[in-house]
Each structure stands twice: as structure tokens, then as C-alpha cells.
Design a protein around this motif. Structure first.
Motif, PDB file in Angstrom:
ATOM      1  N   LEU A 182      93.111 -25.527  -7.015  1.00 44.32           N
ATOM      2  CA  LEU A 182      91.802 -25.370  -7.686  1.00 44.32           C
ATOM      3  C   LEU A 182      90.885 -24.915  -6.489  1.00 44.32           C
ATOM      4  CD1 LEU A 182      91.495 -28.583  -9.825  1.00 44.32           C
ATOM      5  CD2 LEU A 182      91.795 -26.393 -10.516  1.00 44.32           C
ATOM      6  N   PRO A 183      90.889 -25.470  -5.422  1.00 41.62           N
ATOM      7  CA  PRO A 183      89.957 -24.840  -4.296  1.00 41.62           C
ATOM      8  C   PRO A 183      90.138 -23.201  -4.386  1.00 41.62           C
ATOM      9  CG  PRO A 183      90.630 -26.781  -3.487  1.00 41.62           C
ATOM     10  CD  PRO A 183      91.564 -26.523  -4.790  1.00 41.62           C
ATOM     11  N   ASP A 189      91.609 -38.737   5.100  1.00 43.44           N
ATOM     12  CA  ASP A 189      92.702 -38.439   4.809  1.00 43.44           C
ATOM     13  C   ASP A 189      93.278 -37.196   5.000  1.00 43.44           C
ATOM     14  OD1 ASP A 189      94.881 -38.148   3.013  1.00 43.44           O
ATOM     15  OD2 ASP A 189      94.012 -37.763   1.198  1.00 43.44           O
ATOM     16  N   PRO A 190      94.370 -37.022   5.789  1.00 40.90           N
ATOM     17  CA  PRO A 190      95.022 -35.996   6.384  1.00 40.90           C
ATOM     18  C   PRO A 190      95.108 -34.851   5.214  1.00 40.90           C
ATOM     19  CG  PRO A 190      96.275 -37.753   7.106  1.00 40.90           C
ATOM     20  CD  PRO A 190      95.430 -38.236   6.203  1.00 40.90           C
ATOM     21  N   LEU A 191      95.401 -35.215   3.762  1.00 45.17           N
ATOM     22  CA  LEU A 191      95.568 -34.108   3.011  1.00 45.17           C
ATOM     23  C   LEU A 191      94.439 -33.310   2.719  1.00 45.17           C
ATOM     24  CD1 LEU A 191      97.153 -32.825   0.551  1.00 45.17           C
ATOM     25  CD2 LEU A 191      96.240 -35.091  -0.641  1.00 45.17           C
ATOM     26  N   PHE A 192      93.124 -34.161   2.623  1.00 45.47           N
ATOM     27  CA  PHE A 192      91.619 -33.607   2.420  1.00 45.47           C
ATOM     28  C   PHE A 192      91.257 -32.974   3.485  1.00 45.47           C
ATOM     29  CE2 PHE A 192      86.927 -34.104   2.483  1.00 45.47           C
ATOM     30  CZ  PHE A 192      86.677 -33.390   1.222  1.00 45.47           C
ATOM     31  N   LEU A 243      83.175 -23.953   1.214  1.00 52.43           N
ATOM     32  CA  LEU A 243      83.710 -25.288   1.927  1.00 52.43           C
ATOM     33  C   LEU A 243      82.680 -26.513   1.964  1.00 52.43           C
ATOM     34  CD1 LEU A 243      85.735 -25.658   4.561  1.00 52.43           C
ATOM     35  CD2 LEU A 243      84.018 -24.859   6.181  1.00 52.43           C
ATOM     36  N   VAL A 244      81.378 -25.966   1.839  1.00 55.53           N
ATOM     37  CA  VAL A 244      80.456 -27.145   1.477  1.00 55.53           C
ATOM     38  C   VAL A 244      80.824 -27.748   0.269  1.00 55.53           C
ATOM     39  CG1 VAL A 244      78.037 -27.467   1.086  1.00 55.53           C
ATOM     40  CG2 VAL A 244      78.722 -26.003   2.936  1.00 55.53           C
ATOM     41  N   GLN A 291      86.658 -34.202  -4.958  1.00 57.00           N
ATOM     42  CA  GLN A 291      87.743 -34.233  -6.198  1.00 57.00           C
ATOM     43  C   GLN A 291      88.307 -32.569  -6.800  1.00 57.00           C
ATOM     44  OE1 GLN A 291      89.489 -36.687  -7.669  1.00 57.00           O
ATOM     45  NE2 GLN A 291      88.433 -37.844  -5.991  1.00 57.00           N
ATOM     46  N   ILE A 292      87.369 -31.797  -6.356  1.00 58.31           N
ATOM     47  CA  ILE A 292      87.973 -30.368  -6.554  1.00 58.31           C
ATOM     48  C   ILE A 292      89.177 -30.212  -5.830  1.00 58.31           C
ATOM     49  CG2 ILE A 292      87.443 -27.755  -6.074  1.00 58.31           C
ATOM     50  CD1 ILE A 292      84.552 -28.708  -5.925  1.00 58.31           C
ATOM     51  N   GLY A 293      89.725 -30.682  -4.831  1.00 57.86           N
ATOM     52  CA  GLY A 293      90.973 -30.557  -3.955  1.00 57.86           C
ATOM     53  C   GLY A 293      91.857 -31.814  -4.426  1.00 57.86           C
ATOM     54  N   LEU A 294      91.146 -32.931  -4.487  1.00 60.17           N
ATOM     55  CA  LEU A 294      92.055 -34.251  -4.647  1.00 60.17           C
ATOM     56  C   LEU A 294      92.355 -34.566  -6.040  1.00 60.17           C
ATOM     57  CD1 LEU A 294      90.340 -36.457  -2.029  1.00 60.17           C
ATOM     58  CD2 LEU A 294      92.417 -35.168  -1.779  1.00 60.17           C
ATOM     59  N   TRP A 295      91.739 -33.955  -7.206  1.00 60.86           N
ATOM     60  CA  TRP A 295      91.826 -34.663  -8.399  1.00 60.86           C
ATOM     61  C   TRP A 295      93.234 -34.292  -9.130  1.00 60.86           C
ATOM     62  CZ3 TRP A 295      93.229 -31.341 -12.801  1.00 60.86           C
ATOM     63  CH2 TRP A 295      93.010 -32.129 -13.964  1.00 60.86           C
ATOM     64  N   LEU A 296      93.667 -32.751  -8.721  1.00 58.60           N
ATOM     65  CA  LEU A 296      95.116 -32.660  -9.203  1.00 58.60           C
ATOM     66  C   LEU A 296      96.228 -33.396  -8.626  1.00 58.60           C
ATOM     67  CD1 LEU A 296      96.558 -30.819 -11.310  1.00 58.60           C
ATOM     68  CD2 LEU A 296      96.713 -28.928  -9.738  1.00 58.60           C
ATOM     69  N   PRO A 297      96.257 -33.681  -7.129  1.00 58.16           N
ATOM     70  CA  PRO A 297      97.133 -34.539  -6.894  1.00 58.16           C
ATOM     71  C   PRO A 297      97.133 -35.869  -7.047  1.00 58.16           C
ATOM     72  CG  PRO A 297      96.313 -33.020  -4.982  1.00 58.16           C
ATOM     73  CD  PRO A 297      95.615 -33.045  -6.263  1.00 58.16           C
ATOM     74  N   GLN A 298      95.858 -36.507  -7.289  1.00 62.69           N
ATOM     75  CA  GLN A 298      95.873 -38.001  -7.622  1.00 62.69           C
ATOM     76  C   GLN A 298      96.333 -37.966  -9.206  1.00 62.69           C
ATOM     77  OE1 GLN A 298      91.655 -38.549  -7.093  1.00 62.69           O
ATOM     78  NE2 GLN A 298      92.191 -39.139  -4.922  1.00 62.69           N
ATOM     79  N   GLU A 299      96.304 -36.989 -10.291  1.00 61.59           N
ATOM     80  CA  GLU A 299      96.306 -37.109 -11.388  1.00 61.59           C
ATOM     81  C   GLU A 299      97.828 -36.991 -11.796  1.00 61.59           C
ATOM     82  OE1 GLU A 299      96.127 -37.654 -15.180  1.00 61.59           O
ATOM     83  OE2 GLU A 299      94.264 -37.833 -13.918  1.00 61.59           O
ATOM     84  N   ILE A 300      98.599 -36.036 -11.051  1.00 60.82           N
ATOM     85  CA  ILE A 300     100.169 -35.790 -10.968  1.00 60.82           C
ATOM     86  C   ILE A 300     100.878 -36.894 -10.373  1.00 60.82           C
ATOM     87  CG2 ILE A 300     101.674 -34.416 -10.748  1.00 60.82           C
ATOM     88  CD1 ILE A 300      99.918 -32.252 -10.761  1.00 60.82           C
ATOM     89  N   TYR A 301     100.409 -37.242  -9.067  1.00 57.78           N
ATOM     90  CA  TYR A 301     101.176 -38.170  -8.483  1.00 57.78           C
ATOM     91  C   TYR A 301     100.613 -39.643  -8.313  1.00 57.78           C
ATOM     92  CZ  TYR A 301     102.778 -33.658  -6.816  1.00 57.78           C
ATOM     93  OH  TYR A 301     103.323 -32.455  -6.813  1.00 57.78           O
TER      94      TYR A 301
END
Length: 650
Positions: free
Chosen positions: A208-209, A575-578, A631-632, A639-649
Motif C-alpha cells: 500500500l505505501p 516495531d522493526p516492521l514499521f 514519508l510524513v 495503518q497505511i503500512g501495517l493494516w494489510l499485515p495485521q489483517e492477513i496475519y
């Protein structure tokens, strides 16, 4: 050269002024000196991988008090650790897929079909260039290849139609760099292996980003084309026109109907059509007419396919079947097994049981002490049901309704089909056929690779292998897979893979020596002594990475500086992922920020002689500002970057 020499002079002066005398220098100071010297050596043009290994070996030798055997053992151990890293196996496979797809010569047809289908938009050529770059960069992930090919194809076309040189150069360089962010990205694999983060989650988070950044690019060029049409003139009617061939005009005249009905009538009942073509001296294009008829049926087939998917998603699950069985056994009860007469030719039945004996008092008390009484067990157990009852339904979990997304996609496809059939002309049929030949095969390849990774159907390595096979099949389908091209793809893959692996070996030795000298601990103590908040640390880290993007490429930044930042994330509860998603978005600047903006040099190598490097740099500046804005946005709305990983996993 002035910028590079000035920066090296500043680093050298800082080392002379800030460092103590050699007699007072500790091992921590040697670690910081090694970090400063590696930047200077890379800027002088020394090969990065072997410079890292050389610096690591020399300063490791100093850290081990001149013990040669220990430093050689360190080199062997770190090299073996890198070569046994399973994550790195995906790199040569993805690189090979990119080179094979690049040599399938799809980009010419893809660009032409996109700029014809988007001709009504402002700055349609620039928009088509960015979309082509995004699709092709996703399929290849090779920045130099995408920028070079689009520089040969789209840059002359935009200049020929009167586009501003700076806008054209900025669109090509910025679009070509999307491949290092949008999965399947080699950079995300390198970061995942360096920071110990799941590559699968990085791919899901970066999707998504990457689309957001590409959308911001497209929005910017459309805004420029709308506000300043002299920078991006609209295409002339002559450039957009695709006249109908003689056989199509003959079919419409014979059947007295529109183009759609005429094509289908020519396919279903071709006798009158063939006779008319022969009478007018036109060769009856039976195969071409059948192809055009299938193309016109594609929107309807897409609607039917999506409707079946939606129906399958919302189809009611089969009702649970009740399993009949005996009532549950109470404590002290027994089942009575009826006896049957013994058979003359079989085994005799066992004698009937009178009952189960009660367990001993001590054993019974111990069992109740451990598990509770039967009544407690039955009251506390909610997951187990009696054999004779119905199966309890699974608890419902709240989450994103994928069915609504499927319905929305079906509605969009239906609206597109209505637009396609309304006012149908030969240009729309030809553009759709070109998209079916160029865009959709690439989209299917990318979706199959990314979908299998993100939804857990395959590991990144397995998906990369399937993608490599898909690239070969695609090249075969386009009749572009020759022995010479396959040999060249293998050679370039081996060269790129060797570069990445040697970089990992060098960075591993360098990081080990840096830690032995206490440089990592010294930097951690200094950062912790600043008493920063998580926001301040994040701003400091991203600012350092942004500045490092000027003199260094993303490979050096990942393999040298990420091992310094990652151990500090736990202290600031980040979070290292973020953090990796922010770094991936930030490292777009490594290809777009002068003076070491490699995308500019790729484009300059194929640009017309009158296009200067300063014009290319000026064209990249607005897109560099857009990257900072993205970046800002990502930091403000994580959640632009974390929504899809959280939703799937979940």
C-alpha cells in the motif's frame, strides 16, 4: 566532484579535531574511525563489498590484538553464516525473473496501450509513463533497466509531443525507482535478512505505501498538466486515432449495423461477409475477426467471473451434521454390551461386562485433585460437546469484509464494461487487445507471485521460483526467448547475485569487527544519553538515512547502517516492521537525490544530447519532495503500512 571532495574533507577534519591523540585512543574510537573511513573509501570509488571486507579484516585484526588466526576464523564464520541464510535464495530467482521479463519486449506495447487508453487525462503521456514504470518495476525490480528502457521509449515520445524536459525526466526517474519499494523488492529481502524481519510481512506492508507513492506521483503530473498545459500538452486527435481496417468497414456496410454486431455477425454467419470482401478485393480476415470478437466479449466474461467469485464467497456453508452416539458416560456407570450367539465359523464374542469397577480411593482423590470433579469439568469445558449434540459454530471474528471489496471490484468492472460498449469504436477494441497482450499477462504474473507470498501459499523463495518459470513462459509466449537472451539473463543474474552476496559477506565482517571494537555499544550509549522520545529518535534516524542517501546507495545504507539502528528499536518500543517500511520509503531518495542519483545517470546515458544533467536533477526535485510527503503520511497514519499485515496475519 566538488560536493564529494567537500564532504570527504569535512569527515577528515572531524576525525582530526574530535578524535583524541593516538596514545589516548580506545577501541571504541577505532570503531568510529572505521565507520568514517568506510564512507570516504566508498565515495572515492572503491568497490563497496571488498572495501567492507578489507576494513573489517584490518580493524578486526586490531581488535584481536594482532592475532591473525582469530581474524581469519572470524572471516570464515561470517562468510559461512551468510551463505547458509535461506532468505537470500530468493534474490537470484527474483533477479532472473526480472531480466527474463525485461527481454520479453513487452514494455513498448504496454506503454502504447496505456497512453492511448489514458489520452483524455491531463499529462496523459506522463501518467502512462508512471504506470508503465510501476508495473514494469514491480515485475523486474531492476531500477537501471526500467529507467533505461523508458528513457529510450517514453522520453523521446514526450519530448516529441512538446512536454517539458524537466517534467519528462522527473517522471521517468521517479517511476523507475518504484521497483525498490513495491514488492517483490530485492531491497526488502536485504533489509529482512539484515534486521531479522519476516520478508512476507514486509511485502504485505510495503504494497500500500508503494501504491500511495505512485498515486502521489500521478496526481502531481496530472496537476501540472491541468494548471500548466504548456508543460504537458494534450495529444492531438491524429495521435489518438486508430482507423478501422477495410474489412471492418465492409462488415458494417454488409450487415447494416454497428461495429460490435457487425464483427459478431461476420464470425457467426460469414458467408455474406466473405463474398463482399472478395467482391471489394479485401482478403477475408477470418482469424482477425474471431480475435476481435473474443476481445469484445472479454468485459462480459470478466463480469461473469467476478460474479461467480462473489457468489462463492457468500455461498452458505453446509450445515453441520449431528453425530449420533451414546449418551455421555457418568462416573460410576457402564455401557452394557449385548452378547450374540457364537458363530460356527467365526470368533466368539466376549462375555458381557457387568460394570466398571470403581477406582481406588487414593487414585480417585488424586484424579479429582488434578482435574476437578466431573461436575466441574462439565461446567468449565466449553470447547468439548457431547457426542450426540450438534457441533458448536466457530466464534465470529471481526475484520475487513473482503466480500465488500469483491462486490466493489465487480461494480467497477461492470461500469468499465458499460463505458466500453457505449460508443464502441475500433480504437477501443484495439486498445483493449493491446492491454490483454501486455498489461494483463504481467498483472497475472505479479499477482500470482505476490499473492502466493502474502497469503501464505508459498515462501518467498518458492514464489520466486514460480515467478522465474512464469517469466520464461511469458517470454516464450511472446516468441522472445532465444538462447542468446537466456544466456545473457543468466549471466546478469549471476553478476547481480554475486554483488549482493559479497555485500552481505563484507557487511557481516564489518559489523562483527565494529561490535568487537565497541563501536555499536558506544553509539548506543550516546543515543541513550540524549534521552530522546520515540518520535525524536525516529526523526533522527530517518534524517540520517535521508542525508546518507546523497553520497551512498541503498545497498551501502542497508548493510552498513541498519545493524546500528536496529538494536536500538527495542529500547524505544518501535516495531522493526514499521521501521523497515519507513526506511524502504526513505531509501527512494538514494536514487533521486543528487549528486549520486544513479537514476539520473541511467537516463542521461540514453537521453538526447541537448538534455543536460542539471535539467534531469531539476526534474527530480519535485518528486523528491513528494517522497518526503509520503514519508510524513506513512508516519502519521501507520495503518497505511501495517493494516494489510495485521489483517492477513491476525
Amino acid at each position: 566532484m566538488k560536493f564529494g571532495l567537500t564532504l570527504m574533507a569535512i569527515i577528515a577534519m572531524a576525525c582530526v579535531v574530535l578524535f583524541p591523540s593516538p596514545a589516548e585512543m580506545t577501541q571504541g574510537h577505532l570503531g568510529l574511525l572505521m565507520l568514517a573511513l568506510i564512507v570516504v573509501a566508498i565515495m572515492l570509488g572503491f568497490p563497496t563489498a571488498f572495501t567492507l571486507m578489507g576494513m573489517g579484516m584490518f580493524f578486526g585484526w586490531l581488535a584481536f590484538d594482532l592475532d591473525t588466526a582469530k581474524v581469519l576464523d572470524l572471516m570464515v564464520q561470517r562468510t559461512y553464516w551468510v551463505m547458509t541464510n535461506d532468505v537470500l535464495i530468493a534474490i537470484p530467482l527474483f533477479v532472473f525473473m526480472g531480466y527474463v521479463v525485461e527481454r520479453a519486449n513487452i514494455i513498448d506495447m504496454l506503454f502504447r496501450s496505456l497512453h492511448l487508453s489514458l489520452s483524455r487525462l491531463p499529462a496523459s503521456l506522463a501518467v502512462a509513463t508512471l504506470i508503465t514504470c510501476a508495473v514494469f518495476a514491480t515485475a523486474t525490480g531492476i531500477v537501471g533497466a526500467v529507467v533505461t528502457l523508458m528513457g529510450l521509449l517514453a522520453f523521446p515520445a514526450m519530448l516529441r509531443h512538446g512536454y517539458d524536459v524537466r517534467l519528462s525526466a522527473g517522471a521517468i526517474t521517479a517511476g523507475g525507482c518504484l521497483g525498490i519499494l513495491i514488492p517483490p523488492s530485492i531491497m526488502l529481502i536485504v533489509y529482512g535478512a539484515t534486521a531479522g524481519v519476516s520478508v512476507v510481512k514486509l511485502y504485505a506492508g510495503a504494497f500500500l505505501p508503494g501504491l500511495m507513492l505512485a498515486s502521489l506521483y500521478i496526481g502531481y503530473v496530472m496537476l501540472v498538466g491541468w494548471l500548466k498545459p504548456q508543460y504537458a500538452p494534450r495529444l492531438s486527435e491524429e495521435a489518438q486515432r486508430i482507423p478501422a481496417p477495410p474489412w471492418a468497414r465492409t462488415a458494417m456496410r454488409v450487415y447494416g449495423s454497428g461495429l460490435l454486431c457487425a464483427i459478431w455477425q461476420a464470425v457467426v454467419s460469414p458467408r455474406r461477409f466473405v463474398e463482399a470482401c472478395i467482391a471489394e478485393g479485401v482478403a477475408p480476415p477470418r482469424r482477425e475477426a474471431r480475435v476481435k470478437a473474443l476481445v469484445t466479449a472479454t468485459p462480459l466474461l470478466a463480469i461473469v467471473a467476478m460474479a461467480l467469485v462473489v457468489f462463492d464467497y457468500y455461498a452458505p456453508a453446509p450445515a453441520p451434521v449431528a453425530i449420533e452416539g451414546p449418551a455421555p458416560l457418568e462416573m460410576g456407570q457402564s455401557y452394557t454390551i449385548e452378547s450374540t450367539p457364537p458363530s460356527s465359523t467365526g470368533l466368539a464374542e466376549p462375555p458381557p461386562l457387568d460394570g466398571l469397577p470403581e477406582p481406588a480411593a487414593s487414585a480417585s482423590s488424586e484424579l479429582q485433585e488434578l482435574t476437578g470433579t466431573p461436575q466441574q469439568i462439565r461446567s468449565e469445558s466449553t470447547a468439548l460437546q457431547p457426542l450426540g449434540g450438534e457441533v458448536a459454530p466457530a466464534p465470529e471474528t471481526e475484520g475487513f469484509d473482503w466480500g465488500r471489496l469483491l462486490i466493489a471490484c465487480t461494480v467497477l468492472i461492470a461500469l468499465a464494461a458499460v463505458w466500453f460498449y457505449r460508443g464502441l469504436d475500433y480504437k477501443r477494441i484495439e486498445v483493449l487487445q493491446m492491454l490483454l497482450k501486455s498489461f494483463f499477462p504481467l498483472a497475472v504474473l505479479i499477482a500470482s507471485v505476490l499473492g502466493s507470498i502474502v497469503f501464505g501459499l508459498a515462501t518467498p523463495t518458492e514464489a520466486a521460483a514460480i515467478g522465474s518459470l512464469g517469466g520464461i513462459v511469458l517470454a516464450l509466449a511472446y516468441r522472445q526467448l532465444t538462447w542468446g537472451r537466456l544466456k545473457e539473463s543468466v549471466f546478469l543474474t549471476a553478476r547481480t547475485t554475486a554483488m549482493v552476496c559479497w555485500l552481505f559477506v563484507g557487511s557481516s565482517i564489518f559489523s562483527a569487527s565494529f561490535a568487537l571494537l565497541g563501536g555499536q555499544e558506544l553509539i548506543e550509549q550516546w543515543v541513550l544519553s540524549l534521552d530522546l522520545t520515540p518520535l525524536q529518535f525516529m526523526l533522527l534516524a530517518q534524517a540520517i538515512i535521508f542525508l546518507l542517501g546523497w553520497p551512498l546507495e541503498w545497498t551501502e545504507i542497508i548493510v552498513i547502517f541498519m545493524p546500528i539502528f536496529v538494536p536500538l528499536l527495542a529500547h524505544f518500543d518501535i516495531d522493526p516492521l514499521f521501521f523497515g517500511l519507513l526506511v524502504a520509503l526513505n531509501l527512494q531518495t538514494a536514487f533521486l537525490s543528487p549528486p549520486v542519483a544513479m537514476a539520473a545517470f541511467y537516463l542521461k546515458g540514453v537521453a538526447p544530447p541537448h538534455v543536460t544533467l542539471n535539467q534531469i536533477f531539476a526534474g527530480m526535485m519535485p518528486f523528491l519532495v513528494i517522497q518526503v510527503l509520503a514519508l510524513v503520511l506513512l508516519y502519521t497514519f501507520p495503518q497505511i503500512g501495517l493494516w494489510l499485515p495485521q489483517e492477513i496475519y491476525k
